[in-house]
Design a protein around this motif. Structure first.
Motif, mmCIF file in Angstrom:
data_model
loop_
_atom_site.group_PDB
_atom_site.id
_atom_site.type_symbol
_atom_site.label_atom_id
_atom_site.label_comp_id
_atom_site.label_asym_id
_atom_site.label_seq_id
_atom_site.Cartn_x
_atom_site.Cartn_y
_atom_site.Cartn_z
ATOM 1 N N LEU A 113 0.796 -1.316 -0.044
ATOM 2 C CA LEU A 113 0.121 -0.100 -0.059
ATOM 3 C C LEU A 113 0.602 1.422 -0.093
ATOM 4 O O LEU A 113 0.701 2.308 -0.881
ATOM 5 C CB LEU A 113 -1.033 -0.091 1.372
ATOM 6 N N ALA A 114 1.977 1.327 0.681
ATOM 7 C CA ALA A 114 2.826 2.564 0.927
ATOM 8 C C ALA A 114 3.535 2.674 -0.559
ATOM 9 O O ALA A 114 3.619 3.942 -1.245
ATOM 10 C CB ALA A 114 4.007 2.385 1.924
ATOM 11 N N GLU A 115 3.697 1.545 -1.355
ATOM 12 C CA GLU A 115 4.275 1.720 -2.596
ATOM 13 C C GLU A 115 3.274 2.366 -3.620
ATOM 14 O O GLU A 115 3.585 3.237 -4.307
ATOM 15 C CB GLU A 115 4.838 0.267 -3.204
ATOM 16 N N ARG A 116 2.156 1.762 -3.455
ATOM 17 C CA ARG A 116 0.962 2.323 -4.469
ATOM 18 C C ARG A 116 0.622 3.868 -4.026
ATOM 19 O O ARG A 116 0.197 4.761 -5.160
ATOM 20 C CB ARG A 116 -0.142 1.613 -4.309
ATOM 21 N N CYS A 117 0.818 4.065 -2.661
ATOM 22 C CA CYS A 117 0.660 5.522 -2.398
ATOM 23 C C CYS A 117 1.426 6.477 -3.101
ATOM 24 O O CYS A 117 1.302 7.743 -3.617
ATOM 25 C CB CYS A 117 0.480 5.837 -0.821
ATOM 26 N N LEU A 118 2.878 6.023 -2.777
ATOM 27 C CA LEU A 118 4.061 7.102 -3.593
ATOM 28 C C LEU A 118 3.963 6.962 -5.103
ATOM 29 O O LEU A 118 4.106 8.163 -5.461
ATOM 30 C CB LEU A 118 5.274 6.517 -2.936
ATOM 31 N N LYS A 119 3.384 6.008 -5.594
ATOM 32 C CA LYS A 119 3.333 6.036 -7.014
ATOM 33 C C LYS A 119 2.301 7.022 -7.671
ATOM 34 O O LYS A 119 2.136 7.478 -8.593
ATOM 35 C CB LYS A 119 3.241 4.480 -7.781
ATOM 36 N N SER A 120 1.208 6.898 -6.529
ATOM 37 C CA SER A 120 -0.014 8.003 -6.997
ATOM 38 C C SER A 120 0.035 9.175 -6.548
ATOM 39 O O SER A 120 -0.892 10.087 -6.810
ATOM 40 C CB SER A 120 -1.249 7.145 -6.618
ATOM 41 N N GLY A 121 1.246 9.553 -5.659
ATOM 42 C CA GLY A 121 1.453 10.795 -5.194
ATOM 43 C C GLY A 121 0.782 11.218 -3.893
ATOM 44 O O GLY A 121 0.796 12.302 -3.572
#
Length: 177
Positions: A113-121
């Motif tokens: 989830l942290a990786e997806r959050c950073l990819k989406s800004g």
């Protein structure tokens, strides 16, 4: 004459010249990022009513739930609903886990989830999840989320100062070093 967008160059029959952005005479600018005002802390943030139990003073909120066999984590926007989600039910995550509800599943779900959050800004998310035990599953999930680069507190909304205010706070869009 052909314009290449990414490198700010005009080409005319093989001859290229550098052009500054000021020379392009662009007068209209449309920001297509709907979250831009939230990132600058000047967008609307609902205060809610003081009698509401959970409250609604957030732009993005972290939700964590567990069913009988799987764990679900979602990030919801106060207006648009679910923005991001991850779960141990997804095959890519499920095939790497021994069990889908143990502490390693919570930790790895936090990493994903942290990786997806950073990819989406999304780097700041409101979380009212309190870990019941310091070494519990939920604490491992929140730890992985923070190690991944997501802050679990949103900054307060910038309110313009009134003429009678004694202190003038720094504007979030001005950087002073």
């Amino acid at each position: 004459m052909q314009y290449l967008r990414h490198c700010n160059k005009f080409t005319t029959r093989g001859v290229s010249t550098q052009v500054a952005n000021a020379d392009l005479n662009i007068t209209d600018f449309v920001n297509r990022n709907p979250r831009n005002l939230e990132r600058m802390r000047i967008g609307y943030k609902p205060d809610g009513y003081h009698v509401e139990k959970p409250g609604k003073c957030f732009w993005h909120k972290l939700n964590l739930s567990q069913s009988g066999r799987y764990v679900y984590a979602t990030i919801e926007h106060f207006e648009n609903g679910t923005v991001l989600q991850a779960s141990t039910k997804e095959w890519a995550l499920k095939k790497q886990l021994y069990k889908c509800i143990d502490s390693s599943a919570y930790y790895n779900l936090g990493r994903v989830l942290a990786e997806r959050c950073l990819k989406s800004g999304l780097i700041e998310v409101y979380s009212n999840i309190t870990p019941p035990k310091p070494d519990g599953k939920v604490a491992k999930f929140l730890e992985a989320l923070q190690k991944g680069g997501v802050n679990l507190q949103e900054p307060p909304q910038f309110k313009p100062p009134r003429p009678w205010d004694q202190y003038r706070h720094e504007k979030p869009w001005e950087v002073t070093e």
